[in-house]
Write a protein that holds these residues in place. Structure first.
Motif, PDB file in Angstrom:
ATOM      1  N   THR A  97       0.403  -1.978  -0.341  1.00  8.87           N
ATOM      2  CA  THR A  97       0.108  -0.241  -0.148  1.00  8.87           C
ATOM      3  C   THR A  97       1.176   1.259  -0.435  1.00  8.87           C
ATOM      4  N   GLY A  98       2.228   1.445  -0.055  1.00  8.06           N
ATOM      5  CA  GLY A  98       2.669   2.411   0.208  1.00  8.06           C
ATOM      6  C   GLY A  98       2.486   3.180   1.834  1.00  8.06           C
ATOM      7  N   VAL A  99       1.665   2.705   2.593  1.00  2.56           N
ATOM      8  CA  VAL A  99       1.306   3.287   3.531  1.00  2.56           C
ATOM      9  C   VAL A  99       1.885   2.724   4.636  1.00  2.56           C
ATOM     10  N   LYS A 100       3.099   3.560   5.616  1.00  2.67           N
ATOM     11  CA  LYS A 100       3.327   3.677   6.872  1.00  2.67           C
ATOM     12  C   LYS A 100       2.991   2.829   7.803  1.00  2.67           C
ATOM     13  N   GLN A 101       3.881   0.996   8.222  1.00  3.48           N
ATOM     14  CA  GLN A 101       2.895   1.101   9.230  1.00  3.48           C
ATOM     15  C   GLN A 101       3.527   0.628  10.629  1.00  3.48           C
ATOM     16  N   PRO A 102       2.993   0.121  12.162  1.00  4.80           N
ATOM     17  CA  PRO A 102       3.492   0.083  12.811  1.00  4.80           C
ATOM     18  C   PRO A 102       4.555  -1.572  12.478  1.00  4.80           C
ATOM     19  N   PRO A 103       6.374  -1.626  14.055  1.00  3.15           N
ATOM     20  CA  PRO A 103       6.289  -3.073  13.466  1.00  3.15           C
ATOM     21  C   PRO A 103       5.181  -3.678  13.626  1.00  3.15           C
ATOM     22  N   CYS A 104       6.051  -4.644  12.789  1.00  3.86           N
ATOM     23  CA  CYS A 104       5.510  -5.754  12.125  1.00  3.86           C
ATOM     24  C   CYS A 104       5.110  -6.883  13.922  1.00  3.86           C
ATOM     25  N   TRP A 105       3.939  -7.888  13.996  1.00  3.55           N
ATOM     26  CA  TRP A 105       3.986  -8.511  15.370  1.00  3.55           C
ATOM     27  C   TRP A 105       5.295  -9.924  15.012  1.00  3.55           C
ATOM     28  N   CYS A 106       5.349 -10.402  13.722  1.00  2.00           N
ATOM     29  CA  CYS A 106       6.355 -11.186  13.208  1.00  2.00           C
ATOM     30  C   CYS A 106       7.998 -11.034  13.265  1.00  2.00           C
ATOM     31  N   SER A 107       8.335  -9.749  13.795  1.00  2.00           N
ATOM     32  CA  SER A 107       9.202  -9.294  14.348  1.00  2.00           C
ATOM     33  C   SER A 107       9.423  -9.046  15.934  1.00  2.00           C
ATOM     34  N   GLN A 108       8.743  -9.315  16.284  1.00  2.00           N
ATOM     35  CA  GLN A 108       9.355 -10.120  17.656  1.00  2.00           C
ATOM     36  C   GLN A 108       7.981 -10.788  17.830  1.00  2.00           C
ATOM     37  N   VAL A 109       8.835 -12.133  17.196  1.00  2.00           N
ATOM     38  CA  VAL A 109       8.910 -13.348  17.860  1.00  2.00           C
ATOM     39  C   VAL A 109       9.955 -13.965  17.170  1.00  2.00           C
ATOM     40  N   ALA A 110      10.303 -15.000  17.723  1.00  6.93           N
ATOM     41  CA  ALA A 110      11.516 -16.293  17.629  1.00  6.93           C
ATOM     42  C   ALA A 110      10.986 -17.161  16.896  1.00  6.93           C
ATOM     43  N   PHE A 111      10.704 -17.623  15.342  1.00  9.17           N
ATOM     44  CA  PHE A 111      10.616 -18.841  14.758  1.00  9.17           C
ATOM     45  C   PHE A 111      11.806 -19.943  14.822  1.00  9.17           C
ATOM     46  N   ASP A 112      11.444 -21.039  15.411  1.00  8.56           N
ATOM     47  CA  ASP A 112      12.869 -22.239  15.588  1.00  8.56           C
ATOM     48  C   ASP A 112      12.425 -22.219  14.323  1.00  8.56           C
ATOM     49  N   ALA A 113      13.945 -23.504  14.005  1.00 11.18           N
ATOM     50  CA  ALA A 113      13.989 -24.368  12.302  1.00 11.18           C
ATOM     51  C   ALA A 113      13.381 -25.210  12.424  1.00 11.18           C
ATOM     52  N   THR A 114      12.613 -25.544  13.413  1.00 13.19           N
ATOM     53  CA  THR A 114      10.884 -27.068  12.824  1.00 13.19           C
ATOM     54  C   THR A 114      10.309 -26.076  12.721  1.00 13.19           C
ATOM     55  N   GLN A 115       9.844 -24.881  12.906  1.00  8.72           N
ATOM     56  CA  GLN A 115       8.235 -24.326  12.237  1.00  8.72           C
ATOM     57  C   GLN A 115       8.895 -24.078  11.280  1.00  8.72           C
TER      58      GLN A 115
END
Length: 71
Positions: free
Chosen positions: A29-47
């Motif tokens: 959209t080109g519209v500035k967004q707040p930080p995404c939820w995914c940038s605050q989550v640690a994903f493990d290799a299994t996921q």
């Protein structure tokens, strides 16, 4: 010529539901967004290994799939 499945970057590659990735919303959209939820989550290799190879680096998991217990 190979048929490559179309990857929708706004949908979870595991369940097909909207992933609500703020980074993708901003890109689309080109519209500035707040930080995404995914940038605050640690994903493990299994996921991450559950993501189909063609979708890796193309679409984010949704929060439900990211929080789901891995088999």
């Amino acid at each position: 010529m190979q048929d490559t499945p179309l990857i929708d970057p706004q949908r979870c590659p595991l369940c097909g539901q909207p992933n609500l990735c703020a980074m993708e919303v901003e890109r689309a959209t080109g519209v500035k967004q707040p930080p995404c939820w995914c940038s605050q989550v640690a994903f493990d290799a299994t996921q991450l290994s559950r993501i189909p190879e063609a979708a890796r680096g193309q679409a984010c998991l949704c929060s439900a799939c990211a929080q789901a217990d891995t088999p």
